[in-house]
Design a protein around this motif. Structure first.
Motif, PDB file in Angstrom:
ATOM      1  N   ILE A 144      50.618  59.161  35.033  1.00 14.19           N
ATOM      2  CA  ILE A 144      50.877  57.734  34.844  1.00 14.19           C
ATOM      3  C   ILE A 144      50.635  57.380  33.382  1.00 14.19           C
ATOM      4  O   ILE A 144      49.533  57.559  32.862  1.00 14.19           O
ATOM      5  N   ILE A 199      56.254  52.558  36.642  1.00 13.53           N
ATOM      6  CA  ILE A 199      55.006  53.136  37.153  1.00 13.53           C
ATOM      7  C   ILE A 199      54.958  53.031  38.670  1.00 13.53           C
ATOM      8  O   ILE A 199      54.540  53.973  39.360  1.00 13.53           O
ATOM      9  N   VAL A 209      54.446  56.251  41.253  1.00 12.48           N
ATOM     10  CA  VAL A 209      53.367  56.367  42.240  1.00 12.48           C
ATOM     11  C   VAL A 209      53.934  56.406  43.660  1.00 12.48           C
ATOM     12  O   VAL A 209      53.504  57.216  44.488  1.00 12.48           O
ATOM     13  N   ALA A 219      50.616  60.753  42.364  1.00 10.75           N
ATOM     14  CA  ALA A 219      50.623  60.615  40.901  1.00 10.75           C
ATOM     15  C   ALA A 219      49.173  60.600  40.415  1.00 10.75           C
ATOM     16  O   ALA A 219      48.243  60.379  41.199  1.00 10.75           O
ATOM     17  N   THR A 264      50.050  47.173  31.345  1.00 11.58           N
ATOM     18  CA  THR A 264      51.146  48.128  31.204  1.00 11.58           C
ATOM     19  C   THR A 264      51.988  47.772  29.991  1.00 11.58           C
ATOM     20  O   THR A 264      51.659  46.851  29.243  1.00 11.58           O
TER      21      THR A 264
END
Length: 296
Positions: free
Chosen positions: A207, A216, A220, A230, A273
């Motif tokens: 990640i 992301i 996952v 992940a 993020t």
């Protein structure tokens, strides 16, 4: 119509149960005792024993011992649903109807490795369930049955696996009767069309919080159970993440770096993020990071 059945994953078990339930004549089952690389591994021996079907363990489907075992059963067709090794001509040529394989994509597109995982990681909005006549190539034989299905953003590997099974079991009942009646149709794949996905590596499961939140999420969700999960790197350790959610607070300040821990609530970790923030909902952190620290 006598069938020899080959498989070693959860899907293999579901499809075998389906064939037994519709009265298919399964004369032999080939499976594995264990697997070092299939996270959805399933030993078919118990199903064979309960239904009084001969079974054979092998690690090499093309070995002389296995080939002779199949030949002695004189099958009309071989079904191979969930086997990780290429089948060679010494097996492909045994049964008059050949060997029927399975690949969960819209062949000829997306041949190759880890099809369900790549479809989700890449954010595809549709894929397919395809049964085909195997040849010595990888997912290149004539198509017997194909159904398209939708991939929702909310889908993960678990829901997609269930979706595939539901679709595929209907296909199996349909083409089983067509194979018996010789009413099936073969659709040739065009050799120049389509692509092949490579084998996934451990690096593909890392990640990177510099990426967009939806990217992301897809990573996952594509790697969650029944697959390996992940992971992120934290204090020189790999931490598996099984479930994530997009943060409802999308309007994060633009001067915060990706990877910064913004909040912790009920064991959930909110992380900045590349374009917003994401909640790590189910994970394997033993000691939670502190708010304001960084997951890099």
């Amino acid at each position: 119509m006598k069938i020899v059945y080959i498989g070693s994953v959860i899907f293999s078990a579901k499809a075998l149960d389906k064939l037994i339930s519709i009265g298919a004549e399964i004369v032999g089952v080939i499976t594995k005792k264990e697997s070092n690389f299939n996270n959805d591994f399933f030993d078919l021996k118990p199903i064979a024993e309960i239904n009084k079907i001969s079974f054979h363990y092998t690690l090499d489907i093309n070995s002389e011992e296995t080939v002779n075992w199949i030949k002695n059963l004189a099958p009309n067709v071989i079904f191979c649903f969930g086997w990780s090794n290429l089948i060679k001509s010494n097996v492909l040529e045994i049964a008059p109807l050949g060997v029927i394989g399975y690949h969960p994509t819209l062949l000829p597109n997306n041949k190759g490795r880890h099809p369900l995982i790549w479809a989700k990681i890449l954010g595809l909005e549709k894929s397919g369930s395809t049964f085909f006549f195997m040849d010595e190539g990888a997912d290149t034989g004539d198509i017997l049955s194909q159904k398209e299905f939708e991939i929702l953003f909310e889908d993960d590997a678990t829901s997609l696996y269930a979706k595939l099974i539901d679709i595929a079991l209907g296909q199996i009942e349909d083409f089983h009767s067509k194979l018996k009646d010789n009413t099936f149709i073969r659709i040739k794949q065009t050799e120049s069309e389509g692509n092949s996905w490579r084998k996934r590596t451990a690096k593909d499961g890392i990640i990177d919080f510099r990426l967009a939140t939806k990217t992301i999420c897809n990573l996952v969700r594509g790697l969650t159970k029944p697959y390996i999960g992940a992971h992120l790197e934290y204090k020189n350790k790999n931490i598996t993440v099984w479930e994530v959610e997009i943060s409802e607070d999308i309007g994060e300040r633009d001067n915060l770096e990706p990877g910064k821990v913004l909040n912790i609530k009920d064991n959930k970790i909110k992380v900045k993020t590349g374009d917003s923030a994401i909640w790590l909902v189910k994970h394997e952190f033993i000691d939670l990071p502190e708010v304001g620290s960084y997951i890099l």
